[in-house]
Design a protein around this motif. Structure first.
Motif, mmCIF file in Angstrom:
data_model
loop_
_atom_site.group_PDB
_atom_site.id
_atom_site.type_symbol
_atom_site.label_atom_id
_atom_site.label_comp_id
_atom_site.label_asym_id
_atom_site.label_seq_id
_atom_site.Cartn_x
_atom_site.Cartn_y
_atom_site.Cartn_z
ATOM 1 N N HIS A 106 -5.629 2.899 -6.655
ATOM 2 C CA HIS A 106 -6.554 3.068 -5.541
ATOM 3 C C HIS A 106 -7.994 3.211 -6.027
ATOM 4 O O HIS A 106 -8.918 2.698 -5.397
ATOM 5 C CB HIS A 106 -6.146 4.268 -4.680
ATOM 6 C CG HIS A 106 -5.153 3.898 -3.618
ATOM 7 N ND1 HIS A 106 -3.847 3.599 -3.915
ATOM 8 C CD2 HIS A 106 -5.284 3.734 -2.280
ATOM 9 C CE1 HIS A 106 -3.221 3.279 -2.792
ATOM 10 N NE2 HIS A 106 -4.067 3.358 -1.785
ATOM 11 N N HIS A 135 -7.710 -3.621 1.992
ATOM 12 C CA HIS A 135 -7.171 -2.547 1.166
ATOM 13 C C HIS A 135 -5.835 -2.905 0.482
ATOM 14 O O HIS A 135 -5.684 -2.768 -0.734
ATOM 15 C CB HIS A 135 -7.014 -1.305 2.029
ATOM 16 C CG HIS A 135 -6.483 -0.121 1.314
ATOM 17 N ND1 HIS A 135 -7.213 0.545 0.361
ATOM 18 C CD2 HIS A 135 -5.288 0.518 1.382
ATOM 19 C CE1 HIS A 135 -6.489 1.553 -0.108
ATOM 20 N NE2 HIS A 135 -5.316 1.551 0.501
ATOM 21 N N ASN A 145 -5.254 -3.557 -3.476
ATOM 22 C CA ASN A 145 -4.298 -2.741 -4.229
ATOM 23 C C ASN A 145 -3.323 -3.615 -5.010
ATOM 24 O O ASN A 145 -2.986 -3.312 -6.155
ATOM 25 C CB ASN A 145 -3.473 -1.871 -3.270
ATOM 26 C CG ASN A 145 -4.116 -0.524 -3.044
ATOM 27 O OD1 ASN A 145 -4.949 -0.090 -3.817
ATOM 28 N ND2 ASN A 145 -3.716 0.130 -1.974
ATOM 29 N N HIS A 190 1.179 3.944 -2.891
ATOM 30 C CA HIS A 190 0.942 5.383 -2.609
ATOM 31 C C HIS A 190 2.058 6.221 -3.233
ATOM 32 O O HIS A 190 1.805 7.264 -3.840
ATOM 33 C CB HIS A 190 0.983 5.684 -1.099
ATOM 34 C CG HIS A 190 -0.216 5.213 -0.355
ATOM 35 N ND1 HIS A 190 -0.217 5.006 0.997
ATOM 36 C CD2 HIS A 190 -1.469 4.908 -0.786
ATOM 37 C CE1 HIS A 190 -1.408 4.591 1.381
ATOM 38 N NE2 HIS A 190 -2.192 4.522 0.318
ATOM 39 N N ASP A 217 0.865 -1.189 0.000
ATOM 40 C CA ASP A 217 0.000 0.000 0.000
ATOM 41 C C ASP A 217 0.901 1.238 0.000
ATOM 42 O O ASP A 217 0.672 2.191 -0.766
ATOM 43 C CB ASP A 217 -0.906 -0.035 1.238
ATOM 44 C CG ASP A 217 -1.985 1.028 1.207
ATOM 45 O OD1 ASP A 217 -2.310 1.520 0.104
ATOM 46 O OD2 ASP A 217 -2.510 1.364 2.284
HETATM 47 ZN ZN ZN Z 1 -3.783 3.000 0.210
#
Ligand code: ZN
Ligand code: NAD
Length: 356
Positions: free
Chosen positions: A258, A272, A276, A200, A196
């Protein structure tokens, strides 16, 4: 005039091994016998030595949040708020401490907001919709990657959408980054949450909304992720990457991955980080070399992603996923520019989902 937000950061930060033992230095002191703290603790820690180190008292309100079941929802936040107010005769806590991954930390942030703002947490999902400052709050991550410890977001599942409360008032007043808390995270979870952070950084660095300040944070965090997942980087590096990745998002945005992953979480209930990973694996077209590196990381850590995850979904479910993706206007503008609707059409979104 620049469009960038005033760059608020978490003002107090304790970093280092066993720094959780110094929590008392960060919480406001109790002055009255009625004063109490709220602890939102991932229930994976219920019988762990983390809880025994917190000096909990009978006055404190302790909520073990079942983060392993599903991601937090607005109704859960509203329900916890009601219980706190009922049990404490409407007296508010003097601090809220969130201990766990992004899920438990986001619940802590959201409760801080709803205790000082009327009505359901769902009213505040969006950008800068929170009128009153929340209760003092502290975040303590026990799995690294989400960056929730540093961000101004509290992501919550609503009835038909997954969406963040994005406000300066949903930002922690202090955080503790203690690597001993993440040492027992199972390999898969460590990878999914860590990715994640990696994603990002890729999305923020590749986006149109970034500025030099955010680039500084994101590129350092990306380097650290690569050291951790492709070389022999340690847990201090992973915690630092997560934090810096979160800071970078305050002045940039996420992107295509996302936007698509929220659809997967909404309809398939995927976590999450996991969602992803599944989405990122089909995004060569947008994030080419980073997807290649990501596949090397998968291989090195023996992580096998499922295939055909959307096959069993009917067209109504797929349409809801497309709608969810199209609602992610800010991330998609960041990734593809103002004309993103012409690039990421509903058909294109369906094609991408079909490849996952
Ligand atoms: Zn995230
Ligand atoms: P998480 O909080 O969802 O937890 C994932 C799993 O790890 C759970 O099963 C949990 O019980 C377990 N876990 C946590 N600590 C552990 C430990 N020390 N040992 C063993 N197991 C442990 O994980 P996450 O990846 O940190 O967060 C994802 C959540 O954060 C999602 O709800 C996502 O939407 C949200 N998010 C928020 C932001 C933000 O800026 N606020 C950013 C990204 C993601």
């Amino acid at each position: 005039m620049s469009n960038f937000r005033i760059f608020k950061q978490v003002p107090r930060l304790l970093f280092g091994e066993n720094s959780i033992n110094r929590l008392a230095e960060l919480v406001p002191a109790k002055k009255d016998p009625k004063d109490y703290y709220v602890f939102i603790i991932d229930d994976v820690h219920k019988d762990s030595n983390i809880v025994s180190r917190l000096n909990l008292t009978n006055a404190d309100f302790i909520e073990y949040f079942p983060a392993s079941k599903k991601e937090p929802a607005t109704y859960q936040v509203d329900e916890i708020k009601e219980r706190i107010m009922k049990e404490k005769g409407n007296q508010k806590p003097i601090s809220i401490i969130g201990i766990g991954g992004g899920s438990s930390m986001d619940v802590a942030k959201a409760i801080s907001v709803v205790l000082c703002n009327e009505g359901s947490s769902s009213l505040y999902q969006g950008w800068d919709l929170v009128p009153n400052p929340g209760i003092h709050k502290i975040g303590i991550p026990t799995v690294a990657g989400s960056g929730a410890e540093a961000s101004r977001t509290a992501v919550l599942m609503g009835k038909d959408r997954k969406f963040g409360i994005n406000s300066d008032f949903s930002m922690f007043d202090a955080i503790i980054l203690d690597r001993t808390l993440i040492k027992n995270v199972p390999t898969n979870q460590r990878f999914h949450s860590g990715m994640d952070c990696y994603i990002h950084c890729v999305e923020s660095l590749q986006g149109t909304m970034i500025n030099e300040l955010a680039r500084g944070y994101a590129s350092k965090a990306l380097d650290l992720c690569e050291l951790v997942f492709l070389a022999d980087g340690d847990d201090d590096m992973l915690m630092t990457a997560s934090y810096l990745g979160g800071v970078s998002i305050v002045n940039s945005e996420v992107g295509v991955c996302h936007a698509l992953s929220y659809g997967l979480s909404l309809e398939l209930g995927y976590r999450h980080g996991y969602a992803n990973c599944i989405a990122f694996d089909v995004l060569e077209e947008y994030y080419g070399p980073y997807v290649e590196k990501f596949r090397k990381m998968l291989k090195k850590h023996n992580i096998v992603l499922p295939k055909g995850v959307t096959k069993s979904l009917d067209s109504a479910a797929l349409n809801r996923m497309v709608e969810m993706t199209l609602r992610m206007e800010r991330p998609l503008t960041n990734a593809l520019g103002e004309n993103w609707k012409q690039i990421l059409t509903p058909d294109k979104i369906l094609q991408l989902y079909a490849r996952m």
